[in-house]
Design a protein around this motif. Sequence first.
Motif, PDB file in Angstrom:
ATOM      1  N   SER A 117     -27.362   1.669  27.592  1.00 16.23           N
ATOM      2  CA  SER A 117     -26.819   2.486  28.672  1.00 16.23           C
ATOM      3  C   SER A 117     -26.152   3.716  28.081  1.00 16.23           C
ATOM      4  N   GLY A 118     -25.561   4.549  28.961  1.00 12.72           N
ATOM      5  CA  GLY A 118     -24.885   5.756  28.503  1.00 12.72           C
ATOM      6  C   GLY A 118     -25.771   6.974  28.610  1.00 12.72           C
ATOM      7  N   ASN A 119     -25.681   7.859  27.623  1.00  8.59           N
ATOM      8  CA  ASN A 119     -26.443   9.108  27.620  1.00  8.59           C
ATOM      9  C   ASN A 119     -27.046   9.367  26.245  1.00  8.59           C
ATOM     10  N   GLY A 120     -28.335   9.704  26.211  1.00  5.64           N
ATOM     11  CA  GLY A 120     -28.948  10.097  24.955  1.00  5.64           C
ATOM     12  C   GLY A 120     -30.295   9.448  24.728  1.00  5.64           C
TER      13      GLY A 120
ATOM     14  N   GLY B 222     -24.170   8.831  22.078  1.00  2.30           N
ATOM     15  CA  GLY B 222     -23.773   8.583  23.460  1.00  2.30           C
ATOM     16  C   GLY B 222     -24.380   7.346  24.083  1.00  2.30           C
ATOM     17  N   VAL B 223     -25.259   6.668  23.365  1.00  4.47           N
ATOM     18  CA  VAL B 223     -25.914   5.462  23.884  1.00  4.47           C
ATOM     19  C   VAL B 223     -25.091   4.232  23.511  1.00  4.47           C
ATOM     20  N   ASN B 224     -24.900   3.345  24.479  1.00  6.97           N
ATOM     21  CA  ASN B 224     -24.150   2.105  24.258  1.00  6.97           C
ATOM     22  C   ASN B 224     -25.104   0.915  24.237  1.00  6.97           C
TER      23      ASN B 224
ATOM     24  N   PHE C  34     -36.692   6.374  24.351  1.00  3.00           N
ATOM     25  CA  PHE C  34     -36.264   6.291  25.742  1.00  3.00           C
ATOM     26  C   PHE C  34     -35.130   7.288  25.963  1.00  3.00           C
ATOM     27  N   GLU C  35     -35.194   8.000  27.074  1.00  3.84           N
ATOM     28  CA  GLU C  35     -34.098   8.883  27.467  1.00  3.84           C
ATOM     29  C   GLU C  35     -33.165   8.087  28.381  1.00  3.84           C
ATOM     30  N   ILE C  36     -32.037   7.683  27.831  1.00  6.27           N
ATOM     31  CA  ILE C  36     -31.087   6.849  28.555  1.00  6.27           C
ATOM     32  C   ILE C  36     -30.122   7.735  29.339  1.00  6.27           C
ATOM     33  N   SER C  37     -29.842   7.355  30.567  1.00  5.70           N
ATOM     34  CA  SER C  37     -28.860   8.065  31.391  1.00  5.70           C
ATOM     35  C   SER C  37     -28.094   7.035  32.212  1.00  5.70           C
ATOM     36  N   PRO C  38     -26.939   7.432  32.797  1.00  6.52           N
ATOM     37  CA  PRO C  38     -26.184   6.471  33.609  1.00  6.52           C
ATOM     38  C   PRO C  38     -26.999   5.879  34.757  1.00  6.52           C
ATOM     39  N   SER C  39     -27.964   6.631  35.257  1.00  6.16           N
ATOM     40  CA  SER C  39     -28.786   6.139  36.365  1.00  6.16           C
ATOM     41  C   SER C  39     -30.030   5.395  35.890  1.00  6.16           C
TER      42      SER C  39
END
Length: 226
Positions: free
Chosen positions: A135-138, A108-110, A87-92
């Motif tokens: 959440s987060g980025n990555g 960068g993923v939480n 999964f590509e996690i982003s703030p949105s």
Amino acid sequence: MKYEIVGGNLPVVICNIPAGESVITERGSMSWMSPNMKMETTSNGGVGKALGRMFAGEALFQNRYTAVGGEGLIAFASSFPGTIKAFEISPSRPIIAQKSAFLAAEEGVNLSVAFQKKIGAGLFGGEGFIMQRLSGNGTAFIEIDGHAVEYNLKAGQSIIVDTGYLAAMDETCSMEIVSVKGAKNMLFGGEGLFNTVIKGPGRIILQTMPICKTAGSIAPYIITKD
């Protein structure tokens, strides 16, 4: 980070980590790695986040692996026959996943606990039940029991899922546990007492072989000695 998922229904994700970059994983998830991957055990955010991960089905501490002196290689194998999905996690676009689904992710993923509040059945007492929030980025990798089936629900569109078959969903989706209607259906239908209703908008990922169902199927054939 570059990665490759191989192995069919006994999958492993093999990651190539640029020098100086890190991945995080749960305790015991590393399968093999190059000698230049440096391991560090960390609470990754302090006591509060560590306790949240524990409630979400993971260990208090995580392991951070960093490539030192050049590109590194590290692999994470699934703990159960099934699928590893990236999964590509982003703030949105955070995702909600089943308890204990998290396998590994870029730093960068939480990972935190997610409480589902819309619980309609008396057994759950309106308290919700615990899932994981990424959440987060990555890039993040989660384990799915069996084969993964994906649907994109429109706003207002819903699907009824037997409890245990939901692997992950976008945070924009909502979920409610409802009791099966009709006393005869509940007692003799063989489908259990509750179903999960998931409403869009958003993407959902279902799994074909939940561990809880598999354990229930083989339990009658396990002979125990006193």
